[in-house]
Write a protein that holds these residues in place. Structure first.
Motif, PDB file in Angstrom:
ATOM      1  N   ILE A  78      39.732  41.740  19.967  1.00 30.35           N
ATOM      2  CA  ILE A  78      39.319  42.742  18.985  1.00 30.35           C
ATOM      3  C   ILE A  78      39.567  44.142  19.537  1.00 30.35           C
ATOM      4  O   ILE A  78      39.275  44.426  20.698  1.00 30.35           O
ATOM      5  CB  ILE A  78      37.800  42.614  18.681  1.00 30.35           C
ATOM      6  CG1 ILE A  78      37.477  41.277  18.013  1.00 30.35           C
ATOM      7  CG2 ILE A  78      37.300  43.787  17.861  1.00 30.35           C
ATOM      8  CD1 ILE A  78      37.715  41.218  16.527  1.00 30.35           C
ATOM      9  N   CYS A 127      34.951  36.594  22.775  1.00 35.79           N
ATOM     10  CA  CYS A 127      35.657  37.793  22.340  1.00 35.79           C
ATOM     11  C   CYS A 127      35.945  38.725  23.507  1.00 35.79           C
ATOM     12  O   CYS A 127      35.143  38.876  24.421  1.00 35.79           O
ATOM     13  CB  CYS A 127      34.799  38.525  21.302  1.00 35.79           C
ATOM     14  SG  CYS A 127      35.496  40.100  20.754  1.00 35.79           S
ATOM     15  N   MET A 129      36.895  42.719  23.720  1.00 33.65           N
ATOM     16  CA  MET A 129      36.923  43.871  22.811  1.00 33.65           C
ATOM     17  C   MET A 129      37.318  45.144  23.546  1.00 33.65           C
ATOM     18  O   MET A 129      36.798  45.426  24.615  1.00 33.65           O
ATOM     19  CB  MET A 129      35.531  44.050  22.201  1.00 33.65           C
ATOM     20  CG  MET A 129      35.387  45.257  21.296  1.00 33.65           C
ATOM     21  SD  MET A 129      33.675  45.454  20.742  1.00 33.65           S
ATOM     22  CE  MET A 129      33.600  44.242  19.451  1.00 33.65           C
TER      23      MET A 129
END
Ligand code: GTP
Ligand code: MG
Length: 334
Positions: A78, A127, A129
């Protein structure tokens, strides 16, 4: 020295292609995985804009969740964009995410690209990020465009990626091997250099590059409709492509001489680029968006030798249509 086998016979070809189809169907992400990824993006957008209202925080997916090459267990990469510069200090972000129920939150502030790593227990997703590092969005879009040009690209790339994971050949940061991105460049360049080619070079012919939606010129030609079906004149099957992929990198390519260039859609001379003088230059893979960077430099000589041996092992099994053996999990010696 004997010449490596040049062709699969029709029986081997049929078996290998069939096994590849079957494996591909098994590793394609499920609808549930796709939905969780989509919900995850909305959830993050809600959390972050609630925490820092009025800062126009946008959440973009890149990496395999955005380029059509992910499996159910791929992480979600992300990139958040915001004018609020203070968020580039990712530890601030890390705290907010932990407050909203994210687990195993780690901030890596002092990396080339600072990131926060975490796990969402609700949606069962890992994730990575970053903040305002939009370069990776472009290369994700490039890969996605290549994947959509010819329907053989996605199964071939997903299977090669699967092989790199099973054989532990895909950890640039820890293991000194190659990132998924580097492996994908090896696959794309292989497909660009088939005769006839399966893929074009989207970076070529700069005068034909269209302006992006924001008026900026894209670095590559993203006119998918123009290139869709480009590979039709090439009639190789999945099995033949996998066989020839491994054959190229196991035996045919002269690594001493050549740089793999997706940007040019061909091999270019190492000496011409002056890369014969560089460190860790056994494997040379030009970063398509920054031609001074060698993506292959994560592998030193020893590591390259190991990767090359693994590619030869893969070829020796695939040439006998033994896909399952080829993908066997690597066992560390006791
Ligand atoms: P998996 O996570 O293994 O499924 O594949 P992935 O394509 O998501 O790879 P990864 O998570 O390693 O990297 C995510 C994205 O970061 C890639 O798709 C690229 O867009 C970008 N990226 C990774 N490594 C590099 C690199 O060395 N150079 C550049 N320019 N971008 C990179
Ligand atoms: Mg990823």
């Amino acid at each position: 020295k004997t010449m490596p086998k040049k062709f699969l016979n029709p029986v081997e070809e049929g078996k290998l292609s069939g096994d590849m189809r079957e494996l591909y169907d098994r590793i394609l992400p499920t609808k549930d995985s796709d939905e969780r990824r989509a919900r995850f993006v909305q959830k993050l957008e809600r959390i972050l804009n609630q925490q820092w209202p009025g800062n126009d925080i946008k959440v973009h997916v890149f990496g395999s969740s955005g380029n059509m090459l992910c499996t159910n267990d791929s992480d979600v990469d992300i990139c958040i964009t915001t004018p609020l510069k203070i968020l580039e200090r990712v530890c601030l972000l890390a705290n907010a995410l932990a407050d909203h129920g994210m687990e195993r939150v780690v901030c890596v502030q002092h990396a080339k690209v600072p990131i926060v790593k975490f796990w969402d227990p609700e949606l069962q997703l890992a994730c990575d990020m970053n903040v305002n590092n939009t370069l990776a969005l472009e290369n994700t879009r490039m890969i996605k465009t290549y994947v959509e040009i010819d329907e053989r690209v996605r199964p071939l790339a997903m299977i090669v990626k699967q092989w790199t994971k099973r054989r532990i050949l895909n950890d640039a940061a820890l293991g000194g091997t190659l990132s998924s991105y580097t492996w994908i460049c090896l696959i794309l360049n292989f497909l660009q250099t088939r005769n006839p080619p399966v893929l074009p070079s989207l970076h070529k012919k700069p005068h034909e590059l269209r302006a992006g939606s924001d008026g900026r010129r894209a670095g590559f030609n993203d006119d998918l409709e123009r290139f869709r079906g480009f590979g039709k004149p090439n009639t190789e099957t999945l099995g033949e492509l996998l066989f020839n992929f491994f054959r190229r990198y196991a035996y045919d390519l002269d690594y001493e001489k050549w740089v793999i260039s997706v940007r040019d859609g061909r091999l270019i001379s190492k000496e011409g680029k002056k890369w014969h003088l560089m460190q860790n230059n056994r494997l040379c893979v030009e970063e398509p968006f920054n031609t001074n960077r060698n993506l292959g430099n994560t592998a030193d000589d020893t590591s390259f030798r190991g990767i090359h041996l693994e590619i030869r092992r893969a070829f020796d099994l695939v040439k006998e249509a033994k896909l399952a053996n080829c993908l066997e999990q690597y066992e560390f010696p006791a």
